[in-house]
Design a protein around this motif. Structure first.
Motif, PDB file in Angstrom:
ATOM      1  N   ARG A 198      -3.012   0.883  -5.451  1.00  0.00           N
ATOM      2  CA  ARG A 198      -2.340   0.573  -6.710  1.00  0.00           C
ATOM      3  C   ARG A 198      -1.991   1.860  -7.458  1.00  0.00           C
ATOM      4  O   ARG A 198      -0.883   2.015  -7.965  1.00  0.00           O
ATOM      5  N   ARG A 199      -2.951   2.792  -7.516  1.00  0.00           N
ATOM      6  CA  ARG A 199      -2.686   4.074  -8.184  1.00  0.00           C
ATOM      7  C   ARG A 199      -1.537   4.807  -7.512  1.00  0.00           C
ATOM      8  O   ARG A 199      -0.660   5.372  -8.168  1.00  0.00           O
ATOM      9  N   PHE A 200      -1.536   4.805  -6.178  1.00  0.00           N
ATOM     10  CA  PHE A 200      -0.494   5.526  -5.449  1.00  0.00           C
ATOM     11  C   PHE A 200       0.880   4.906  -5.683  1.00  0.00           C
ATOM     12  O   PHE A 200       1.867   5.616  -5.905  1.00  0.00           O
ATOM     13  N   VAL A 201       0.960   3.569  -5.649  1.00  0.00           N
ATOM     14  CA  VAL A 201       2.243   2.895  -5.850  1.00  0.00           C
ATOM     15  C   VAL A 201       2.762   3.127  -7.266  1.00  0.00           C
ATOM     16  O   VAL A 201       3.945   3.424  -7.471  1.00  0.00           O
TER      17      VAL A 201
ATOM     18  N   VAL B 192       2.957  11.712   3.766  1.00  0.00           N
ATOM     19  CA  VAL B 192       2.494  13.037   3.332  1.00  0.00           C
ATOM     20  C   VAL B 192       1.139  12.926   2.643  1.00  0.00           C
ATOM     21  O   VAL B 192       0.220  13.709   2.915  1.00  0.00           O
ATOM     22  N   GLU B 193       1.004  11.942   1.753  1.00  0.00           N
ATOM     23  CA  GLU B 193      -0.253  11.754   1.029  1.00  0.00           C
ATOM     24  C   GLU B 193      -1.382  11.403   1.992  1.00  0.00           C
ATOM     25  O   GLU B 193      -2.510  11.894   1.862  1.00  0.00           O
TER      26      GLU B 193
ATOM     27  N   LYS C 287     -12.423  10.423   1.910  1.00  0.00           N
ATOM     28  CA  LYS C 287     -12.503   9.026   2.331  1.00  0.00           C
ATOM     29  C   LYS C 287     -11.311   8.286   1.739  1.00  0.00           C
ATOM     30  O   LYS C 287     -11.167   8.202   0.521  1.00  0.00           O
ATOM     31  N   THR C 288     -10.448   7.777   2.594  1.00  0.00           N
ATOM     32  CA  THR C 288      -9.221   7.132   2.114  1.00  0.00           C
ATOM     33  C   THR C 288      -8.900   5.868   2.892  1.00  0.00           C
ATOM     34  O   THR C 288      -9.221   5.746   4.081  1.00  0.00           O
ATOM     35  N   SER C 289      -8.268   4.926   2.204  1.00  0.00           N
ATOM     36  CA  SER C 289      -7.797   3.705   2.861  1.00  0.00           C
ATOM     37  C   SER C 289      -6.315   3.810   3.203  1.00  0.00           C
ATOM     38  O   SER C 289      -5.729   2.865   3.722  1.00  0.00           O
ATOM     39  N   LEU C 290      -5.698   4.962   2.877  1.00  0.00           N
ATOM     40  CA  LEU C 290      -4.285   5.185   3.230  1.00  0.00           C
ATOM     41  C   LEU C 290      -4.195   5.442   4.723  1.00  0.00           C
ATOM     42  O   LEU C 290      -4.489   6.550   5.211  1.00  0.00           O
ATOM     43  N   LYS C 291      -3.811   4.414   5.459  1.00  0.00           N
ATOM     44  CA  LYS C 291      -3.719   4.489   6.911  1.00  0.00           C
ATOM     45  C   LYS C 291      -2.480   3.733   7.378  1.00  0.00           C
ATOM     46  O   LYS C 291      -1.873   3.003   6.606  1.00  0.00           O
ATOM     47  N   ASP C 292      -2.130   3.896   8.640  1.00  0.00           N
ATOM     48  CA  ASP C 292      -0.910   3.274   9.172  1.00  0.00           C
ATOM     49  C   ASP C 292      -0.885   1.766   8.941  1.00  0.00           C
ATOM     50  O   ASP C 292       0.124   1.207   8.497  1.00  0.00           O
TER      51      ASP C 292
END
Length: 495
Positions: A130-133, A273-274, A284-289
């Motif tokens: 949500r923050r990223f969007v 990129v992020e 630790k991130t949930s940003l994945k393909d």
């Protein structure tokens, strides 16, 4: 063989019904020991759903229940306890609570194991995405240019009909999807582009199936009954959605091959990129393909139906009140003129037009019944107990049509949002545009830009009229969203 299958199906139904009855009895025993909000009785297994299914206007039926049981009441929908909030104060209180940030773990996407960050029960995944969007959407200058450019194409489409009655929804759909295509993929598509038509057609079909999404939310046990899922259309939903998935994945793979970190073209580039930067730092991130696909498909599909309904209501309403339309056009001529392309910042200088938009959104509340929240732990609202697992629904329609909040709420009066001198917009604390609270829609910024620019740009260039002899009615259709009656509209070019 046929007999064996029939016996098997009957056995599955018997098990499912018995299990549902057992759950219902347990739930009733628990409820009797708690201070649950009052509400109507329902039927075994089905709860109150059969009574709602008899009416085309569920939001009106639920609003009438609030007049009998109070601003906060409860009812069983299927096997699930649902608490309905019908006033702005309790909605704001509930929707800002950490305990009510959950989404139901039972939805149509969970049936197939698909991860949707905006629907995730994993709060870290939801918050991070949500923050990223929101940060990506903050590039409003670029967003505004995208929408302005698309509207220029859209106006040419409207002009081509030369004032003849048209199906506005049909021509609006590709235009709105182009805005999201340009934001996500970095390009708009021609209205006859095969790939875009596939996405839009699939979106239309998926939207119809999603109107039955409550079947899994309110009857979680049916996810284990393949024959029921097939009967409800989930097999068809899976096939349609995977066709769109192939197009999204194709686009994402193309972006990976041509990515240039020094030249960020669109949302997918920004995500890639992020994601890479966070992985390099060991964060630790949930940003994945897999999550990226969920976000891309969610952005493309989630706001389409609500945006389309919102803009359709602006045109339907303005064609119904020609005196209001004339005043908006006079303000456009005074502030913008006939040729300059409208900008979002113009809204600050156009109090009457802005007030008209706010009144349209109040009068025809598109998100009449807000998407349900899910109690992550036991909590209380206004002294009532909400056990963990309770579903919470906000009735925005009731808030927007409550005579305690608005004078003559069932009348269209833009002046209610204006100061006495008509020079300033005054928002009411009882007005809720799209959603509210910590888990509100991250696309609200884009929605506000789109609605204003389409509304002003169309009225700058066209007079909006119904076909001769048509008498407008504001009895809309409620299916997931509140939609205007299906009728053709004329867009008559000015000058």
């Amino acid at each position: 063989m046929i007999l064996e299958n029939l016996v098997s199906v009957r056995y599955e139904i018997l098990i499912a019904v018995s299990f549902a009855v057992l759950l219902g009895i347990i739930a009733l025993l628990k409820s009797s020991r708690r201070n649950i909000p009052p509400g109507p009785w329902g039927l075994p297994i089905f709860g109150y759903i059969p009574f709602l299914s008899r009416t085309k206007s569920a939001h009106l039926h639920i609003t009438n229940l609030s007049k009998k049981y109070g601003d906060i009441f409860s009812l069983r929908l299927g096997t699930e306890l649902v608490v309905v909030l019908n006033d702005a104060e309790s909605i704001r209180d509930a929707y800002n609570r950490q305990e009510l940030l959950g989404k139901s773990p039972h939805d149509c996407f969970s049936v197939f194991g698909w991860k949707k960050p905006f629907l995730a029960t994993d709060l870290h995944m939801w918050q991070e995405h949500r923050r990223f969007v929101i940060r990506s959407l903050k590039y409003r200058g670029k967003l505004e240019v995208i929408v302005q450019d698309e509207i220029q194409h859209f106006q040419e489409i409207l002009k081509a009909f030369k004032g003849q009655p048209i199906d506005f929804a049909a021509v609006l759909t590709p235009s709105l999807s182009n805005n999201m295509s340009a934001f996500i993929f970095g390009k708009r598509f021609d209205y006859n582009e095969p790939e875009r038509k596939i996405l839009d057609n699939n979106l239309e079909k998926v939207s119809k199936i999603l109107s039955r999404e409550d079947s899994v939310i309110f009857f979680p046990f049916i996810r284990h009954l393949p024959f029921l899922l097939k009967w409800l259309g989930y097999e068809k939903f899976y096939k349609i959605y995977t066709k769109s998935e192939e197009i999204f994945k194709k686009r994402m793979n193309e972006h990976k091959k041509t990515l240039d970190e020094k030249n960020i073209r669109d949302f997918i580039d920004r995500y890639l990129v992020e994601m890479e930067q966070r992985q390099k730092k060991g964060v630790k991130t949930s940003l994945k393909d897999e999550a990226m696909f969920g976000v891309v498909s969610g952005l493309y599909t989630a706001g389409d139906e609500s945006m389309r309904s919102s803009i359709r209501w602006t045109m339907y309403t303005i064609a119904s009140f020609l005196d209001v339309q004339k005043k908006v056009q006079e303000e456009i001529l005074q502030i913008i003129g006939q040729e300059r392309i409208p900008e979002f910042q113009d809204m600050k200088s156009m109090p009457f037009s802005y007030a008209v938009l706010l009144e349209i959104m109040r009068f025809n509340t598109v998100s009449a019944l807000n998407v349900v929240r899910y109690a992550l732990t036991d909590t209380k609202i206004a002294g009532y107990d909400l056990p963990a697992g309770t579903l919470v629904m906000a009735n925005f329609w009731a808030v927007h049509h409550d005579p305690r909040n608005w004078e003559d709420p069932d009348k269209f009066k833009p002046e209610r949002f204006l100061s006495p001198d008509g020079k300033t917009v005054v928002k009411s604390k009882h007005f809720i545009a799209f959603s509210i609270g910590k888990r509100s829609c991250p696309g609200e910024e884009l929605a506000t830009v789109e609605i204003f620019l389409y509304f002003i740009s169309i009225l700058q260039k066209f007079d909006v009229r119904f076909p001769e002899g048509y008498k407008p009615t504001f009895e809309g259709i409620y299916k997931s969203y509140y939609k205007p009656p299906s009728t053709k509209i004329r867009f008559i070019p000015k000058n």
